[in-house]
Design a protein around this motif. Structure first.
Motif, short mmCIF file in Angstrom:
data_model
loop_
_atom_site.label_atom_id
_atom_site.label_comp_id
_atom_site.label_asym_id
_atom_site.label_seq_id
_atom_site.Cartn_x
_atom_site.Cartn_y
_atom_site.Cartn_z
N MET A 1 -4.69 4.55 -2.22
CA MET A 1 -4.46 5.10 -0.89
C MET A 1 -3.19 4.48 -0.30
N SER A 2 -2.65 5.16 0.69
CA SER A 2 -1.43 4.66 1.31
C SER A 2 -1.24 5.29 2.69
N ILE A 3 -0.34 4.68 3.44
CA ILE A 3 0.09 5.24 4.73
C ILE A 3 1.61 5.32 4.70
N GLU A 4 2.15 6.23 5.50
CA GLU A 4 3.59 6.35 5.60
C GLU A 4 4.02 5.98 7.00
N ASP A 13 -6.10 -0.26 0.78
CA ASP A 13 -7.28 -0.20 -0.08
C ASP A 13 -8.14 0.99 0.34
N GLU A 14 -9.30 1.13 -0.28
CA GLU A 14 -10.16 2.29 0.00
C GLU A 14 -10.69 2.32 1.43
N ASN A 15 -10.62 1.16 2.13
CA ASN A 15 -11.06 1.11 3.53
C ASN A 15 -9.91 1.19 4.52
N GLY A 16 -8.68 1.34 4.02
CA GLY A 16 -7.53 1.48 4.90
C GLY A 16 -6.84 0.18 5.27
N TYR A 17 -7.24 -0.93 4.65
CA TYR A 17 -6.60 -2.21 4.91
C TYR A 17 -5.34 -2.32 4.05
N LEU A 18 -4.28 -2.92 4.62
CA LEU A 18 -3.06 -3.12 3.85
C LEU A 18 -3.34 -3.97 2.61
N VAL A 19 -2.77 -3.59 1.49
CA VAL A 19 -2.94 -4.36 0.26
C VAL A 19 -2.02 -5.57 0.27
N ASN A 20 -0.78 -5.39 0.71
CA ASN A 20 0.20 -6.48 0.76
C ASN A 20 0.40 -6.93 2.20
N LEU A 21 -0.12 -8.09 2.52
CA LEU A 21 -0.05 -8.60 3.89
C LEU A 21 1.39 -8.73 4.38
N GLU A 22 2.32 -8.97 3.45
CA GLU A 22 3.73 -9.14 3.83
C GLU A 22 4.36 -7.83 4.31
#
Length: 111
Positions: A1-4, A13-22
């Motif tokens: 998943m991703s956001i633009e 991730d599948e719950n909408g949390y950023l994968v890379n905190l940076e």
């Protein structure tokens, strides 16, 4: 998943949390908040900054009990009032929603 955001794509991730905190920045926070149907106010931003600072210091997102206690102390109110305040800002769960907007991992344990 991703956001633009601003023409760039960020992995979530599948719950909408950023994968890379940076990857996190304020524009991403606004986009994540929109996904939670939240219009960010200065009170929201204050909480987001608190969470990011807490994470920087402890390398973990605070449980809602810790968050409530900290907000109560910061604002000079009791824990019940602090809880109501937090749920007013993030109705689906202050730790879960606020951490998502702050670009932090999903909290574990007592949320």
């Amino acid at each position: 998943m991703s956001i633009e955001v601003n023409g760039a794509t960020y992995e979530t991730d599948e719950n909408g949390y950023l994968v890379n905190l940076e990857d996190w920045n304020e524009d991403i926070a606004v986009k994540l908040a929109e996904g939670e149907e939240i219009d960010l106010t200065e009170e929201h931003w204050s909480l987001v900054r608190f969470l990011r600072n807490y994470y920087d210091e402890y390398q973990i997102a605070p449980a809602v009990k810790v968050l409530t206690k900290a907000i109560a102390a910061e604002q000079g109110i009791d824990k019940k009032e602090a809880s109501e305040f937090l749920y007013g800002l993030f109705p689906k769960g202050p730790a879960l929603q606020a951490c998502k907007v702050a670009g932090l991992p999903k909290p574990t344990g007592c949320v």
